[in-house]
Motif scaffolding. Sequence first.
Motif, PDB file in Angstrom:
ATOM      1  N   VAL B  45       5.157  -6.525   3.085  1.00 28.41           N
ATOM      2  CA  VAL B  45       4.256  -7.563   3.625  1.00 28.41           C
ATOM      3  C   VAL B  45       4.356  -8.856   2.803  1.00 28.41           C
ATOM      4  O   VAL B  45       4.329  -9.954   3.365  1.00 28.41           O
ATOM      5  CB  VAL B  45       2.805  -7.033   3.717  1.00 28.41           C
ATOM      6  N   VAL B  46       4.527  -8.723   1.487  1.00 30.54           N
ATOM      7  CA  VAL B  46       4.719  -9.922   0.649  1.00 30.54           C
ATOM      8  C   VAL B  46       5.950 -10.678   1.135  1.00 30.54           C
ATOM      9  O   VAL B  46       5.934 -11.908   1.257  1.00 30.54           O
ATOM     10  CB  VAL B  46       4.867  -9.539  -0.849  1.00 30.54           C
ATOM     11  N   ASP B  57      -4.537  -9.347   1.956  1.00 26.27           N
ATOM     12  CA  ASP B  57      -5.440  -9.347   3.108  1.00 26.27           C
ATOM     13  C   ASP B  57      -4.804  -8.590   4.291  1.00 26.27           C
ATOM     14  O   ASP B  57      -5.462  -7.778   4.948  1.00 26.27           O
ATOM     15  CB  ASP B  57      -5.745 -10.802   3.503  1.00 26.27           C
ATOM     16  N   VAL B  58      -3.527  -8.871   4.525  1.00 27.78           N
ATOM     17  CA  VAL B  58      -2.815  -8.223   5.642  1.00 27.78           C
ATOM     18  C   VAL B  58      -2.736  -6.713   5.425  1.00 27.78           C
ATOM     19  O   VAL B  58      -2.950  -5.932   6.361  1.00 27.78           O
ATOM     20  CB  VAL B  58      -1.393  -8.833   5.813  1.00 27.78           C
ATOM     21  N   VAL B  59      -2.460  -6.292   4.202  1.00 29.35           N
ATOM     22  CA  VAL B  59      -2.356  -4.851   3.926  1.00 29.35           C
ATOM     23  C   VAL B  59      -3.722  -4.186   4.090  1.00 29.35           C
ATOM     24  O   VAL B  59      -3.830  -3.100   4.681  1.00 29.35           O
ATOM     25  CB  VAL B  59      -1.754  -4.582   2.524  1.00 29.35           C
ATOM     26  N   VAL B  88       3.688  -4.575  10.111  1.00 26.40           N
ATOM     27  CA  VAL B  88       4.581  -5.632  10.621  1.00 26.40           C
ATOM     28  C   VAL B  88       3.856  -6.437  11.707  1.00 26.40           C
ATOM     29  O   VAL B  88       3.897  -7.669  11.717  1.00 26.40           O
ATOM     30  CB  VAL B  88       5.906  -5.027  11.148  1.00 26.40           C
ATOM     31  N   ASN B  89       3.169  -5.732  12.599  1.00 24.72           N
ATOM     32  CA  ASN B  89       2.417  -6.429  13.658  1.00 24.72           C
ATOM     33  C   ASN B  89       1.326  -7.308  13.060  1.00 24.72           C
ATOM     34  O   ASN B  89       1.107  -8.430  13.495  1.00 24.72           O
ATOM     35  CB  ASN B  89       1.793  -5.421  14.629  1.00 24.72           C
ATOM     36  N   GLU B  90       0.651  -6.781  12.048  1.00 22.27           N
ATOM     37  CA  GLU B  90      -0.428  -7.537  11.398  1.00 22.27           C
ATOM     38  C   GLU B  90       0.138  -8.757  10.660  1.00 22.27           C
ATOM     39  O   GLU B  90      -0.462  -9.832  10.676  1.00 22.27           O
ATOM     40  CB  GLU B  90      -1.175  -6.612  10.432  1.00 22.27           C
ATOM     41  N   SER B  91       1.292  -8.592  10.053  1.00 22.00           N
ATOM     42  CA  SER B  91       1.951  -9.726   9.375  1.00 22.00           C
ATOM     43  C   SER B  91       2.317 -10.801  10.388  1.00 22.00           C
ATOM     44  O   SER B  91       2.123 -11.998  10.136  1.00 22.00           O
ATOM     45  CB  SER B  91       3.234  -9.253   8.670  1.00 22.00           C
ATOM     46  N   ASN B  92       2.844 -10.371  11.530  1.00 23.72           N
ATOM     47  CA  ASN B  92       3.214 -11.342  12.565  1.00 23.72           C
ATOM     48  C   ASN B  92       1.995 -12.081  13.094  1.00 23.72           C
ATOM     49  O   ASN B  92       2.060 -13.283  13.373  1.00 23.72           O
ATOM     50  CB  ASN B  92       3.963 -10.649  13.715  1.00 23.72           C
ATOM     51  N   ARG B  93       0.868 -11.360  13.213  1.00 21.84           N
ATOM     52  CA  ARG B  93      -0.379 -12.024  13.641  1.00 21.84           C
ATOM     53  C   ARG B  93      -0.796 -13.073  12.615  1.00 21.84           C
ATOM     54  O   ARG B  93      -1.215 -14.171  12.972  1.00 21.84           O
ATOM     55  CB  ARG B  93      -1.499 -10.992  13.832  1.00 21.84           C
ATOM     56  N   ALA B  94      -0.653 -12.736  11.339  1.00 22.43           N
ATOM     57  CA  ALA B  94      -1.016 -13.688  10.272  1.00 22.43           C
ATOM     58  C   ALA B  94      -0.117 -14.921  10.334  1.00 22.43           C
ATOM     59  O   ALA B  94      -0.586 -16.052  10.169  1.00 22.43           O
ATOM     60  CB  ALA B  94      -0.901 -13.010   8.907  1.00 22.43           C
TER      61      ALA B  94
END
Lengths: 92, 199
Positions: B45-46, B57-59, B88-94
């Motif tokens: 995620v980093v 936050d994403v994790v 990965v989906n959450e990272s893309n949302r961020a």
Amino acid sequence: MRALRRRDDHAWSQEHLSHYVEGDLSWRARRRLELHAEECPDCSSGIRAVRALLRLMHATADRSGAAPASIFDRVRADAARGETDVDQARET
Amino acid sequence: MTRSLTTRRPVQTAERDLVRCAQAGEVAAFEQLAGEHADRLYAVVVRLVADRTEAEDVVQESLLRAWRGIGRFQGHSMFYTWLYRIAVNESNRALERRLRHGVATPIDEESVQIPAPARDGPASQAEQEELRHGLDTAIASLAPPYRTALVLRDIEGLSTREAAKIAGVGEAAFKSRLHQARLKVRAALGDAALIAASI
């Protein structure tokens, strides 16, 4: 083999160096690229550059970095809320 | 260059037990289950969001989603594959939120670490530092699907099959993204710099 050589070999080879290094080309395409790279310094150094890039990226993997201790905070809070809800439901 | 995850068999017994306990609402079981993958998940995620604070936050959010959705995990894939996909989906949302708000992608100086050989002199270290920054910038400038492909396959060293599953695309589409991403990063860094750094 000469029949495989085309005028657009250079542009095609440049776009397929990663495919070549990865082993994603058919035998025919692989030979096309190799024949071109034998005569093209840009493409032969391009192959070395792709390999160097892969080594570089692999070396950057942050294997020792530990996740912060806080990462389960929201899960714990959510679980605690759930337990509170269950307790309240039992009481009512 | 693929890592040991590729040798795992789908849902081993101990993992299955932990999944069952987590599905029954045992938060300790969930923490043990997800905790085994936490460091690598955070590292991925980093890389994806290029910012350690946002990655935390994403994790946290990814783990919360996984905890709330653990009942839907049926064990057809490895638990980590399922968990990584959520992250990965959450990272893309961020990243999308960041784009919507017109915030430039921050380059976290610590997000890419190239170990410098011990015998490097000052000039070589400066070149390494420049390349390190260049790689960081080049990866951060990739569109999310290409960045995901590069991070999962080339940096994290997952197999194409695993990485494609996590990215939610077929292997052919994943490979196409990967080759495009490599082409862009190579173009940004330059062949001469890459070859010089590898000598």
